[in-house]
Design a protein around this motif. Structure first.
Motif, PDB file in Angstrom:
ATOM      1  N   UNK A   1      -9.114   8.018  16.791  1.00 17.73           N
ATOM      2  CA  UNK A   1      -8.077   8.255  17.049  1.00 17.73           C
ATOM      3  C   UNK A   1      -6.698   8.352  16.577  1.00 17.73           C
ATOM      4  N   UNK A   2      -5.984   7.501  15.663  1.00 17.06           N
ATOM      5  CA  UNK A   2      -4.814   7.305  15.667  1.00 17.06           C
ATOM      6  C   UNK A   2      -5.258   5.824  14.525  1.00 17.06           C
ATOM      7  N   UNK A   3      -4.078   6.559  13.535  1.00 14.78           N
ATOM      8  CA  UNK A   3      -3.587   4.991  12.671  1.00 14.78           C
ATOM      9  C   UNK A   3      -2.408   5.317  12.073  1.00 14.78           C
ATOM     10  N   UNK A   4      -2.094   4.157  11.573  1.00  8.85           N
ATOM     11  CA  UNK A   4      -0.488   3.916  11.045  1.00  8.85           C
ATOM     12  C   UNK A   4      -1.562   3.032   9.846  1.00  8.85           C
ATOM     13  N   UNK A   5      -0.664   3.236   8.554  1.00 12.70           N
ATOM     14  CA  UNK A   5      -0.559   2.781   7.414  1.00 12.70           C
ATOM     15  C   UNK A   5       0.397   2.478   7.079  1.00 12.70           C
ATOM     16  N   UNK A   6       0.760   0.756   6.092  1.00 11.84           N
ATOM     17  CA  UNK A   6       1.493  -0.427   5.205  1.00 11.84           C
ATOM     18  C   UNK A   6       1.755  -0.489   3.991  1.00 11.84           C
ATOM     19  N   UNK A   7       2.540  -0.076   3.031  1.00 10.43           N
ATOM     20  CA  UNK A   7       2.304  -0.713   2.199  1.00 10.43           C
ATOM     21  C   UNK A   7       2.192  -2.395   1.643  1.00 10.43           C
ATOM     22  N   UNK A   8       1.060  -2.165   1.004  1.00  7.24           N
ATOM     23  CA  UNK A   8       0.533  -3.854   0.847  1.00  7.24           C
ATOM     24  C   UNK A   8       1.618  -3.870  -0.322  1.00  7.24           C
ATOM     25  N   UNK A   9       2.006  -5.449  -0.446  1.00  5.08           N
ATOM     26  CA  UNK A   9       3.312  -5.284  -1.208  1.00  5.08           C
ATOM     27  C   UNK A   9       2.839  -6.781  -2.549  1.00  5.08           C
TER      28      UNK A   9
END
Length: 210
Positions: free
Chosen positions: A160-168
């Motif tokens: 339905x939905x996704x959100x991405x964040x950077x892997x530091x």
């Protein structure tokens, strides 16, 4: 049913149950967002009778119920009792929020198209547990979270939905989890609201609308 709850139902707010097993972080986000997004959290249920999230829900004025999953003669028998509790509260939609149970096929079938889950990875990658550590170990440059419909396949329902964040570079599983959790709290209420408003349509493995 109290007069206040009856008025809410007549006003057309779909009644949602949230299923938890622990502290209920995503549960709290769903409850907080409900007035603005047009659904009613009518019940929080847990298979752990002393789950901390139950007290959080009760403090927010949400009805709660709990039933230990042990000693019911199997997974399907327990799920049938959960289904009866949901029916008694006139529930229309279900949101899993850290509900640490594999669901039986009859329960999944009964709630097909009406039950969502939040998973802390960008599915279809990293189904199951320990998602943040696995993403770091795999060298992923991005990680994230996914809201999906629940099917008989573990973490395999239409997205339905996704959100991405950077892997530091300096990330640990804990620091990455904290940033992803903030995104979970953002996208899960929006996805649930879209479902409750009838804006989602499943076409194979794709979800249309939003």
């Amino acid at each position: 049913m109290s007069p206040e709850r009856r008025a809410v139902s007549i006003a057309g707010r779909p009644r949602v149950a949230i299923l938890i097993s622990g502290r209920g972080s995503n549960m709290a986000a769903l409850i907080d967002a409900a007035p603005a997004l047009g659904y009613e959290v009518a019940l929080v249920f847990s298979n752990v009778v002393d789950a901390p999230g139950l007290a959080v829900a009760a403090a927010a004025g949400v009805a709660t119920a709990a039933l230990d999953h042990r000693g019911h003669g199997g997974r399907a028998a327990f799920d049938a009792k959960v289904d009866a509790i949901l029916a008694a509260h006139d529930i229309r939609y279900v949101a899993l929020a850290g509900y640490m149970r594999l669901l039986s096929d009859p329960f999944v079938a009964a709630w097909a198209g009406r039950m969502l889950n939040i998973h802390p990875s960008l599915l279809p990658s990293f189904t199951g547990l320990d998602t943040h550590a696995r993403a770091i170990a795999a060298g992923c440059r991005v990680a994230g979270c996914t809201v999906h419909f629940v099917t008989g396949e573990l973490d395999g329902g239409p997205i339905v939905a996704q959100a991405a964040v950077p892997v530091l570079e300096e990330d640990t599983a804990e620091t990455l989890a904290a940033r992803i959790l903030a995104e979970e709290h953002r996208i899960y209420p929006l996805a649930l609201a879209a479902l409750c408003a009838g804006r989602l349509r499943i076409a194979g493995q794709r979800v249309l609308g939003g």
